[in-house]
Motif scaffolding. Sequence first.
Motif, PDB file in Angstrom:
ATOM      1  N   ASP A   1      48.840  26.937   3.775  1.00 50.57           N
ATOM      2  CA  ASP A   1      49.771  26.424   2.765  1.00 50.57           C
ATOM      3  C   ASP A   1      50.985  25.747   3.385  1.00 50.57           C
ATOM      4  N   GLY A   2      50.964  25.468   4.693  1.00 52.96           N
ATOM      5  CA  GLY A   2      52.068  24.775   5.345  1.00 52.96           C
ATOM      6  C   GLY A   2      53.040  25.683   6.062  1.00 52.96           C
ATOM      7  N   SER A   3      52.809  26.978   6.056  1.00 58.86           N
ATOM      8  CA  SER A   3      53.684  27.910   6.757  1.00 58.86           C
ATOM      9  C   SER A   3      52.849  28.762   7.706  1.00 58.86           C
ATOM     10  N   VAL A   4      53.527  29.393   8.661  1.00 57.80           N
ATOM     11  CA  VAL A   4      52.819  30.301   9.568  1.00 57.80           C
ATOM     12  C   VAL A   4      52.301  31.499   8.790  1.00 57.80           C
ATOM     13  N   GLY A   5      53.090  32.015   7.922  1.00 58.72           N
ATOM     14  CA  GLY A   5      52.620  33.078   7.043  1.00 58.72           C
ATOM     15  C   GLY A   5      52.470  34.413   7.747  1.00 58.72           C
ATOM     16  N   ASP A   6      52.047  35.382   6.968  1.00 57.31           N
ATOM     17  CA  ASP A   6      51.797  36.728   7.480  1.00 57.31           C
ATOM     18  C   ASP A   6      50.352  36.792   7.946  1.00 57.31           C
ATOM     19  N   LEU A   7      50.141  36.657   9.246  1.00 60.53           N
ATOM     20  CA  LEU A   7      48.784  36.569   9.780  1.00 60.53           C
ATOM     21  C   LEU A   7      48.044  37.901   9.739  1.00 60.53           C
ATOM     22  N   ARG A   8      48.728  38.952   9.336  1.00 62.68           N
ATOM     23  CA  ARG A   8      48.037  40.237   9.215  1.00 62.68           C
ATOM     24  C   ARG A   8      46.950  40.189   8.140  1.00 62.68           C
TER      25      ARG A   8
ATOM     26  N   ILE B   1      41.172  37.816  -0.407  1.00 60.96           N
ATOM     27  CA  ILE B   1      42.016  37.630   0.767  1.00 60.96           C
ATOM     28  C   ILE B   1      41.955  36.196   1.266  1.00 60.96           C
ATOM     29  N   GLY B   2      40.798  35.570   1.267  1.00 61.99           N
ATOM     30  CA  GLY B   2      40.634  34.203   1.759  1.00 61.99           C
ATOM     31  C   GLY B   2      40.001  34.180   3.138  1.00 61.99           C
ATOM     32  N   TYR B   3      40.116  33.048   3.816  1.00 60.41           N
ATOM     33  CA  TYR B   3      39.491  32.896   5.125  1.00 60.41           C
ATOM     34  C   TYR B   3      40.256  33.683   6.171  1.00 60.41           C
ATOM     35  N   VAL B   4      39.526  34.489   6.947  1.00 58.04           N
ATOM     36  CA  VAL B   4      40.133  35.314   7.986  1.00 58.04           C
ATOM     37  C   VAL B   4      39.337  35.138   9.282  1.00 58.04           C
ATOM     38  N   MET B   5      40.030  35.351  10.400  1.00 59.48           N
ATOM     39  CA  MET B   5      39.369  35.377  11.705  1.00 59.48           C
ATOM     40  C   MET B   5      39.008  36.821  12.003  1.00 59.48           C
ATOM     41  N   ALA B   6      37.724  37.053  12.206  1.00 61.39           N
ATOM     42  CA  ALA B   6      37.265  38.433  12.370  1.00 61.39           C
ATOM     43  C   ALA B   6      35.888  38.425  13.024  1.00 61.39           C
ATOM     44  N   ASN B   7      35.305  39.624  13.117  1.00 66.07           N
ATOM     45  CA  ASN B   7      33.948  39.795  13.647  1.00 66.07           C
ATOM     46  C   ASN B   7      32.988  39.945  12.478  1.00 66.07           C
ATOM     47  N   PRO B   8      32.205  38.920  12.162  1.00 61.44           N
ATOM     48  CA  PRO B   8      31.257  39.039  11.052  1.00 61.44           C
ATOM     49  C   PRO B   8      30.305  40.214  11.254  1.00 61.44           C
TER      50      PRO B   8
ATOM     51  N   THR C   1      46.678  43.701   2.923  1.00 60.05           N
ATOM     52  CA  THR C   1      46.379  43.131   1.612  1.00 60.05           C
ATOM     53  C   THR C   1      47.132  43.876   0.514  1.00 60.05           C
ATOM     54  N   ASP C   2      46.919  43.438  -0.688  1.00 52.76           N
ATOM     55  CA  ASP C   2      47.541  44.041  -1.875  1.00 52.76           C
ATOM     56  C   ASP C   2      46.706  45.240  -2.319  1.00 52.76           C
ATOM     57  N   THR C   3      47.279  46.424  -2.227  1.00 52.79           N
ATOM     58  CA  THR C   3      46.524  47.633  -2.594  1.00 52.79           C
ATOM     59  C   THR C   3      46.972  48.251  -3.916  1.00 52.79           C
ATOM     60  N   ASN C   4      48.070  47.750  -4.517  1.00 56.00           N
ATOM     61  CA  ASN C   4      48.520  48.325  -5.793  1.00 56.00           C
ATOM     62  C   ASN C   4      48.570  47.296  -6.909  1.00 56.00           C
ATOM     63  N   CYS C   5      47.913  46.149  -6.674  1.00 55.32           N
ATOM     64  CA  CYS C   5      47.711  45.141  -7.720  1.00 55.32           C
ATOM     65  C   CYS C   5      49.010  44.548  -8.263  1.00 55.32           C
ATOM     66  N   ASP C   6      50.041  44.456  -7.383  1.00 60.04           N
ATOM     67  CA  ASP C   6      51.277  43.820  -7.842  1.00 60.04           C
ATOM     68  C   ASP C   6      51.438  42.420  -7.276  1.00 60.04           C
ATOM     69  N   GLY C   7      50.391  41.927  -6.605  1.00 58.48           N
ATOM     70  CA  GLY C   7      50.432  40.578  -6.074  1.00 58.48           C
ATOM     71  C   GLY C   7      51.121  40.446  -4.733  1.00 58.48           C
ATOM     72  N   VAL C   8      51.540  41.576  -4.142  1.00 58.90           N
ATOM     73  CA  VAL C   8      52.241  41.564  -2.862  1.00 58.90           C
ATOM     74  C   VAL C   8      51.452  42.418  -1.863  1.00 58.90           C
ATOM     75  N   ASN C   9      51.191  41.868  -0.674  1.00 59.09           N
ATOM     76  CA  ASN C   9      50.497  42.638   0.351  1.00 59.09           C
ATOM     77  C   ASN C   9      51.370  43.810   0.796  1.00 59.09           C
TER      78      ASN C   9
END
Length: 990
Positions: free
Chosen positions: A650-657, A718-725, A733-741
């Motif tokens: 989205d144009g920012s470094v973002g939270d890569l976690r 979550i979207g596209y992530v770098m991981a081990n398939p 991620t968001d675990t309480n459904c408030d839209g915030v990780n």
Amino acid sequence: MKGKTLRKSGLCMAMGICLASMVMPALAANTDGSLAGRVAAGAEVTVRSADTGFTRTVKADANGNYRFPFLPIGTYQLQASKDGAAIGSPINVVVSLGNEANVNLGAGGATDLAAVQVIGSRVITPVDVRSTESATNVTKAELERVPVGRDAQSVALLAPGVIQGQYGGASFGGSSVSENAVYINGLNVTDFYKRVGFSSVPFGFFKEFQVKTGGYSVEFGRTTGGVINAVTQSGTNEFKYGAELVWEPSSLQSDGKNHYDRNGDPFRISSKDKYDRTNLNVYASGPIVKDKLFFYAMYEFRDYRPESTNDSGSTFFKGKSDKGFWGTKLDWQINDQHLLEFLAFSDKNDTTTDNYKYDLDAGRRGDRTNTQFSEAGGTNWALTYTGYLTENFSMKALYGQNKRDRINSSLNDIACDAVQDRRVAGLPQIGCVSSAQIEKGLDKREAARLDFEWQLGNHLLRFGLDREVNTSDNESFYPGPSRKFYQIYPTVPGSQLENGGIVPAGVNAYVRARQQEVSGSFESINSAYYIEDNWQITPDFMLNAGVRVEGFNNKNGEGNTYIKIDDMVAPRLGFSWDFRGDGRSKIFGNIGRYFLPIVNQINVKQAGAFLDERTYYVFNGLEPFVYNGQTYMRPILGPQIGPVDNSQGDGSVGDLRSEVDADIDPVYQDEAILGFQSMIDETWSWGVRGIYRRLHNAIDDMNITSNGILCGGTPGEIGYVMANPGKNVKLYTDTNCDGVNDAYVNIDTSRAGWAMYDDDGNYVGERGWVKPKRTYRALEFMLDRAWDDKWAFNASYTWSKSEGNAEGPSNSDFGFDNTGRTESFDDPFVNFNGYGPLPNDRRHQIKLRGAYAFNDSWSVGATLNAQSGRPVNAFGKGNPFDSTNYHSFYTCVANCTGEPSQRVYELRRRGSGGRLPWIFDIGASVTYQHKFTGADLRVKLAVYNLLNQQRKMEVDDEYETGIGVVNEFYGYGTGYQTPRYAQLTVSVDF
């Protein structure tokens, strides 16, 4: 003099040499060789180079063992003495790159000379009974006798099991083209941005190559493919200078074949593809201070003028590249204990390409429409110190830098948007832009390493460390005022697009407008340390045991670590058994683990201020527009389909976690080799080896659409992530459904991570990904006859099988060259039921090369590279499990426009499209040499692809372009053999 085998013990004692019982392992650093053997206990052994005056003396131990580590490659005079009396006569011994010459002297050696080979008064050993590696050594002199391309990769293709891959790279033992490493004088010059390509020097600047295809020592790492190891020329006590002209004229090139589609329209036009290439290098070398300081310097004038058309024959390209090369090597023999060498070169290359309209029928070009600019390469340097600190302890230290530009632009970049019509053959650009993306990049490597050798009785300990800091300064964006790339795709009503939008009724094409931008400085740090024990258990049996421990640290655009993998333990174990004890035959084997680092492209694409925005529109036809006096086409955008998708950036470094697995595992390969090699007589030798390789893991991007937590009846995405398939993934991620990780979750991607929906869009569960697999099995047979001033011959046959569901970090299935970000695991169905023969599976390979001298002036050479064809796939665009419109091994055969659950699919496994035909590439050369007073003349005419075969090497593997939409160009060639061409080389040395 022809080769002779000296077998009588009396002659052995008279010459003072014997090779039948060698005791030290065949080991050397990556820029030189070594020399070892046995002699009378306490004797002094001296080597001296007549070329440079370099002299070293060591004393044999109580068992008569002696060893010279870290010897610069070349020919040495070897002499032993005891109590002031010479033992035998001095002999000349060849020390080659990465190998150990084993020579026993006088009464301390064995009494049989069966393994000694005298070629032109030099002692060589075709079978190195102390080596556990699978390697091919080739000198510049050998290459001058046969027709071989004048670059390091062409040399690598001479080795068994190495084939030409896509994107300009080579595949070693079934690996993808982005898994190799290239060294020049110990400096790693491999491209670390995509790991395809490397810095290089002119052919005449090289001195010797070693191609390592397996079993290499723990000092080498960061590769799961192979290693090209090369050293350059150096100066000597003799002042030399000369020039070499290499000319490849277009008049000696055969026309490429044109290919047309079923309607007779141009599909791939090659008949206008020609070039003129002229390289003239001049060099000088010699002593600055005799026996102390030497120089070698070269400048190469280059003139390369390529011409070609696009695939449809509508645009003509006329290029020019004339940037010269410069390079130098300085060697300072401070004394017989300390050496210093300096290498510097520039392979910077600029290419300017004018674009013209072209009338294929009339064979005439029109007005100029654009000019493109490309810059590549850069400056490289390395400083290396060698210290013989004691007779038993030595070291090497290297520090250097390697730079590579990546700059592409054109005159039209400012005013024109990029437009590509993917509904027709060749994926042509129909706008006024020729390059799809503007990229301005500079990659810089800072490399440092220390290597030590310590002889402790029958144990040779080798240990060291190396560290590389790889920095990519990058800016990239699409050309044009909108900075968007417009691509037109075919489709069918009801299909679901990548953003989740549904294609409306009556729509059979859509436009994807993609804006992709990234800028910043991105760094990765690769470090390692190693230790190895080479234990000579008996005089005939050597055990090699070592371990390499690696660490990879990748940083984001803000300079913070976002991927860090430490303590990667790579054990290596090998043996060599001279089972007859005569130095003529050996059984050898090794097992080992090899890790592969993450390319810097991942940092740029994943961890920068990355914008990847995709907007989908109904395609309402094409409209013409005029630019620079020419008429072009652009799409008419209809209503937007679905939301704007910026899930990949989205144009920012973002939270890569939330974009990178917190517990990501490395990519590594395990390898096992068992081989046999033997001398037949004084010049002939043969060998066989079996190879097994297995790749573990992949680091790739996956689209995680279910985090396992239901919010309102559907899972969070979550979207596209770098991981081990196919493995556990830990993501924030968001675990309480408030839209915030707010917390980490663990997702077992072998079973979950992809949300499933029914025809009405209701969530019905989830599924996971298959684990990546790749295995390589091979049998290699080799036969070799050494050059004896009359003729030489080398032959190999390789049977191999490369199978799995993942080619590697590079993927040539779909023609997608983003290393580490392939399409193989974007969703679970791309690779579902996708196990089978992989793109680099060439089941049979036959390689021959040889040379014959009629007399001192005339000789001929020839090469043959024959290989069976690669497998052909039949990729579909959907699957029987959900409505995804993406690559898969399923094709729709009924009800393709109906509801997803009503569609009928057919499974087409890997290789279901058969195989491409065998490829035969024959080269031939004739060489004339003449010695004048004070000068040597050499003229060589080489012809490549003598039979002018232009068979398919790659094809369009996509059977469908949309669900149920058959690709009319399926099976059409996308890559062919290079047409026949000739090369004239004239050199004069003084």
